[in-house]
Scaffold this motif. Sequence first.
Motif, PDB file in Angstrom:
ATOM      1  N   ALA A  69       0.855  -1.186   0.000  1.00 15.37           N
ATOM      2  CA  ALA A  69       0.000   0.000   0.000  1.00 15.37           C
ATOM      3  C   ALA A  69       0.885   1.228   0.000  1.00 15.37           C
ATOM      4  CB  ALA A  69      -0.906   0.009   1.227  1.00 15.37           C
ATOM      5  N   GLY A 108      -2.085   5.136  -2.756  1.00 17.17           N
ATOM      6  CA  GLY A 108      -2.751   3.913  -3.154  1.00 17.17           C
ATOM      7  C   GLY A 108      -2.261   3.443  -4.506  1.00 17.17           C
ATOM      8  N   VAL A 167      -4.125  -0.115  -2.744  1.00 19.05           N
ATOM      9  CA  VAL A 167      -3.716  -1.328  -2.056  1.00 19.05           C
ATOM     10  C   VAL A 167      -3.672  -2.441  -3.110  1.00 19.05           C
ATOM     11  CG1 VAL A 167      -4.297  -3.028  -0.288  1.00 19.05           C
ATOM     12  CG2 VAL A 167      -4.754  -0.602   0.118  1.00 19.05           C
ATOM     13  N   LEU A 184      -6.048  -0.432   7.583  1.00 16.80           N
ATOM     14  CA  LEU A 184      -5.813  -1.578   6.723  1.00 16.80           C
ATOM     15  C   LEU A 184      -5.348  -2.741   7.593  1.00 16.80           C
ATOM     16  CD1 LEU A 184      -5.358  -2.884   3.880  1.00 16.80           C
ATOM     17  CD2 LEU A 184      -3.027  -1.965   3.972  1.00 16.80           C
TER      18      LEU A 184
END
Length: 530
Positions: free
Chosen positions: A401, A417, A419, A463
Amino acid sequence: ILKRLRITLNGTDGESLPTAANDSKAGYEGESKFSFPVGAWTLWHMSGYGLLHVVTGDKKYADLSRQCVEMALAGQRDRDARYGLNPPSSQIRSGPSLQALALAYDFCYDAWPEDFRRKIALEIQNFDKIGDKQGSSHLKMNMAMLTVKPNMHPGSNHFGPQVGGGGMCMLAIMGDPGTDDALVKKYLAGVHEHTVKALRGGWGTHGFFAEGQGGPGGMAANTAFVPYFQAMKVAGGVDYLSPRTNARWITLHWVMELVKRGDDCFFPLRSRAGSSYGTDHFDRNDLSHGGQFAQGFGAVSTDDERAAMLWVYQNFVEPGEAKALQGGKKTAIDVKLGPGEKSYDVTVYPHRGVYSFINWPIGLKPKNPVEVLGHCAFDSTHNYLMVRNRWQDENDILVTAHLGNGPFGSKYKSIGGPVQIWGLGKRINLGQIGKSEAKGPPVTTVDGSTILGITKDTEVRSLGIDFSKASGAEGLVVLTGAANPKDDPKVVRTVTIGETTLSIVTLGAEPEIKVEGDRAIIGDQTISVR
């Protein structure tokens, strides 16, 4: 390794000059630079023959090196016509081109006649050229610009080639007859100052490069900068590769990121906003994309780090070598590897053989990287997370990420970003988080399960990565808030607990997700938000 080096020199045994050479007169003259066979003339032939002189003591190789130097000074261009000595096409090509000359000068110092040796030392010290009229706006180049006032800033791919090339040149001629000692010391001081700047922002704490680690990162590291670290440690007494510094992570990030796919290697490409520069294929044939291991073994801190690199090379890179080295859009070169034959990272360019011969950890036992680096690495300069469950095979799971917000202006801030999840044969892109920052360092457990807090303006997200298998899946990835998968939207399942949306990906199985109040339950794993 020496056999591979000899093949790169003339296609067979390295006992003569090559018969094939680029006839381009300018650096951006068509695409012919990519079509030559292995053994065609390169600017780095002079250093390849130079090493053979060092290891054999036979002056005939120093003579071959000298002939290559004279060809380059007369205007002969590399197989990649952007590189040369008279002139290089632009500033970004000048540092690596001069570094090739510096290596040859160092290797052949005792064998070349004094007048020729002094001539080359002054060619290096007093370098001052104008590049080609097409392909680049950075045409004026001289040694002062490479060392004390480099063009561009540390977050640009132009910076490392200039500084690293100039630095090795000064180390090669330092204190030699005919050179200006005060000027050389001034230039070396400038290189040191700019190297520190590069390591404090251009490169992050764990190997992320401001302009992205695909094409820009390869150019910034591989052409001249990484070899300079080793030369400065040996000849200049400054150790950028101490375990206390981040320089070694320019190499070690490959250990964290490389994944095996069939007979080849890939990595999750991260490019700056609006850029598609580079690919996610682990190219190793040309100047920007090559030498990551041959040079890298000399650019880390400990034998354990070298052992981890060796494990990745032997288990991920070597098995697919013969096939992979014949592929690539602009590097479709037959390197003529026989069954079971290894390249030792020596594919096309002779100086890779130089570095491989010097650096390859012969006799060192490979060590699984998890024993050395653990499961998680976080680049706090550029807010970049790398987490993997293991190093084993093509079913390894890697989650990365990038939150963005690096230290340079918007042009070189990689967008935040997405991810990216690579594992069990799948590539899943969860879409952009947007420019954001980490809310503290990641929290990681012994199996690699990790939680990272994320802040974007006043929004707080999180996350979560679970490798415990408690959920019934090999890997479980949870992102608070909605995800925007770019590939198959069915891979992401969404549930709401309390007031929080969870975007959930499971790998290897699709266990049921149950919502019980403010918790989501997947197998024996519970997800809640505090």
